[in-house]
Design a protein around this motif. Sequence first.
Motif, short mmCIF file in Angstrom:
data_model
loop_
_atom_site.label_atom_id
_atom_site.label_comp_id
_atom_site.label_asym_id
_atom_site.label_seq_id
_atom_site.Cartn_x
_atom_site.Cartn_y
_atom_site.Cartn_z
N ASP A 74 0.52 -1.32 0.03
CA ASP A 74 0.44 -0.18 -0.08
C ASP A 74 0.92 1.36 -0.38
O ASP A 74 0.67 2.30 -0.08
N VAL A 75 2.34 1.41 -0.13
CA VAL A 75 2.74 2.46 -0.15
C VAL A 75 3.93 2.18 -1.61
O VAL A 75 5.45 2.89 -1.92
N SER A 76 3.32 1.38 -2.82
CA SER A 76 4.00 1.50 -3.88
C SER A 76 4.79 3.05 -4.17
O SER A 76 5.15 3.06 -5.78
N ASP A 77 3.99 4.02 -4.09
CA ASP A 77 4.99 5.64 -4.36
C ASP A 77 5.22 5.63 -3.29
O ASP A 77 6.55 7.30 -3.38
N THR A 78 6.45 4.62 -2.45
CA THR A 78 7.29 5.77 -1.40
C THR A 78 8.74 4.95 -2.11
O THR A 78 8.99 4.05 -2.39
N GLY A 80 -0.57 0.40 10.67
CA GLY A 80 -0.48 -0.86 9.93
C GLY A 80 1.11 -0.80 9.48
O GLY A 80 1.36 0.29 9.57
N MET A 81 1.81 -1.38 9.28
CA MET A 81 3.09 -1.06 9.29
C MET A 81 3.93 -1.01 8.13
O MET A 81 2.60 -1.69 6.60
N GLY A 82 4.83 -0.87 7.35
CA GLY A 82 4.87 -0.64 6.20
C GLY A 82 6.66 -0.18 5.89
O GLY A 82 6.90 0.26 7.48
N ILE A 83 6.74 0.34 5.23
CA ILE A 83 8.57 0.19 5.22
C ILE A 83 8.84 2.42 5.38
O ILE A 83 10.34 2.01 5.80
N ASP A 84 7.60 3.07 5.79
CA ASP A 84 8.22 4.21 5.61
C ASP A 84 7.95 4.67 7.68
O ASP A 84 9.50 4.86 8.16
N ILE A 85 6.54 4.32 7.93
CA ILE A 85 6.67 4.64 9.41
C ILE A 85 5.67 3.62 10.40
O ILE A 85 5.06 3.21 9.27
N ASN A 86 5.91 3.06 11.30
CA ASN A 86 4.96 1.88 12.13
C ASN A 86 4.69 2.54 12.99
O ASN A 86 5.23 2.36 13.67
N PRO A 87 3.70 3.63 13.38
CA PRO A 87 3.31 4.31 14.29
C PRO A 87 2.97 3.48 15.25
O PRO A 87 2.54 4.51 15.98
N ASP A 88 1.55 2.71 15.05
CA ASP A 88 0.64 1.94 15.86
C ASP A 88 1.38 1.59 17.38
O ASP A 88 0.41 1.24 18.31
N TYR A 89 1.95 1.51 17.79
CA TYR A 89 2.68 1.12 18.74
C TYR A 89 4.08 2.69 18.89
O TYR A 89 5.51 1.48 20.09
N ALA A 90 3.78 3.94 18.22
CA ALA A 90 5.16 4.46 18.98
C ALA A 90 4.43 5.36 19.21
O ALA A 90 3.09 6.21 19.17
N VAL A 91 5.28 6.68 19.53
CA VAL A 91 5.08 7.88 20.18
C VAL A 91 5.64 9.44 18.70
O VAL A 91 6.69 8.51 18.41
N ALA A 142 4.47 6.00 -11.62
CA ALA A 142 5.37 5.75 -12.96
C ALA A 142 6.31 6.90 -12.85
O ALA A 142 7.28 6.07 -13.45
N ASP A 143 6.30 7.39 -12.04
CA ASP A 143 8.01 8.26 -12.10
C ASP A 143 9.08 7.75 -10.75
O ASP A 143 10.05 7.85 -11.17
N ILE A 144 8.76 6.75 -10.13
CA ILE A 144 9.44 6.66 -9.17
C ILE A 144 10.58 6.28 -9.54
O ILE A 144 11.83 6.61 -8.87
N GLY A 145 10.73 5.13 -10.81
CA GLY A 145 12.58 4.48 -11.11
C GLY A 145 12.78 6.28 -11.16
O GLY A 145 14.52 6.65 -10.72
N GLU A 146 12.52 7.26 -11.95
CA GLU A 146 12.84 7.80 -12.74
C GLU A 146 13.58 9.18 -11.17
O GLU A 146 14.65 9.52 -11.19
N ASP A 155 12.84 1.94 -3.31
CA ASP A 155 11.67 1.77 -3.73
C ASP A 155 11.28 1.20 -3.06
O ASP A 155 11.42 -0.20 -2.72
N SER A 156 9.49 0.71 -2.46
CA SER A 156 8.99 0.18 -2.35
C SER A 156 8.60 -1.91 -2.73
O SER A 156 8.42 -2.56 -2.81
N ARG A 157 8.87 -1.13 -4.55
CA ARG A 157 9.00 -2.56 -5.37
C ARG A 157 10.33 -3.31 -4.50
O ARG A 157 9.93 -4.33 -5.01
N GLU A 158 11.62 -2.86 -4.72
CA GLU A 158 12.15 -3.51 -4.66
C GLU A 158 12.32 -4.45 -2.97
O GLU A 158 12.44 -5.69 -2.70
N VAL A 159 11.54 -3.59 -1.54
CA VAL A 159 11.14 -3.52 -0.68
C VAL A 159 10.15 -5.19 -0.26
O VAL A 159 10.71 -6.12 -0.16
N LEU A 160 9.04 -5.25 -1.75
CA LEU A 160 8.27 -6.24 -1.72
C LEU A 160 8.53 -6.97 -2.55
O LEU A 160 8.73 -8.69 -1.62
N GLN A 161 9.64 -6.64 -2.93
CA GLN A 161 10.40 -8.03 -3.83
C GLN A 161 11.70 -9.04 -2.56
O GLN A 161 11.43 -9.54 -3.09
#
Length: 393
Positions: free
Chosen positions: A52-56, A181-192, A215-219, A239-245
Amino acid sequence: MILVDLAVRNLRRHAVRSALAMVGIVIGVLAIASLGILGASLSALVGGLVSDVSDTILVTPHVAVSSGDPFDPRNILASRISDRDVALIEKAAGQNRVIPMIRTAERLTAGETSGYVTVYALRPDDIPFLLDAEAGRYPESTSPGVMVGSLLAEDLDLGVGSRIEFANESVRVIGIAAERGMGIDINPDYAVIVTDARYPDEDPGMVVVKVRDPADIGEVKGAIESQVNRRKEKVDVLDSREVLQLYYETMDAISLFLLGIGAVSLFVASVSILNVMIISVTERRREIGLMRSIGVSRREVLRIFLYEALALGVAGSIAGGILSALVGYYASAAASGLLGGFVVPAGEAAVSPAVAGYIAFGMAFGVAASVIAGLYPAWKAAGLNPIEALRYE
């Protein structure tokens, strides 16, 4: 039909031995299906963390032992991104949002509960961009109050206005962040969550870039790498695609390993059936000789014993499939619990097509293993000489 009846009759005649052989198949099917389900559930759950963070784009400091994977534990080495490099990232990102982030840990005390908690420090304008407020308001540079994640607030029974001891000072909770929920950018649910004004002399440990058009994420990624790492490698850019891979490759390996364990269990069960069938052939040599003497063909004798193995496999596989569905549900729930119940509810993971496929695969494997295990005893029975079989004591 008569041959099937003869096979079933013999299994009933040796009910205890047949049941024990069938239990082996049940365990084997249960192992291969439930372990496959667990692997599939983990893959679905973890995959959802970043899907859900394909723009990151994630920019982290480059260190000598770093693998470039933000989830590699070696990357906890203290390292920061300088303000100059942040400025270069902003230049390369153009109109896309650049969010420097300080991640640290502070001691928190709420009532009688005390311990260390993850802290995210961001610029005041970036907090509403990344997080939704479930209650209260967002932290401001001029306010000493803090925002807490929804799950942390639930665990500590905190609400807007609650007072806590945070970083050796008494502060008020001014906002509750909605569950994200968790993500590659920030995981705030148990944080301050606080503003970067709390850490004026500290450089960010991570920079998140939100790309307007995925579509511009690679550039954009290439521009950041060429701008910041022009002279030497200072940062790792993912980018999030590499992390997902990376996640999918890891989870595929885990699933394959778990399926291998299940296959070994089923192999052991098939050896048990082979043993039972060989004993059955030995005990029934006179019966086989009698059948052959009254005109029963070798092919029909072969089919009787194959039907016995098939009956054991089908009965054990059905029982194992039913148990696998139950175990798979609770395995999915356990996997979901390990990840805080994020992204994919356990019930949805347990009834997915992939899960049903693993159950079907486990059952088919169980039936096939049983029939294969029965081939040699059936061939041996069909090859007995009728005269010698009748003389057997």
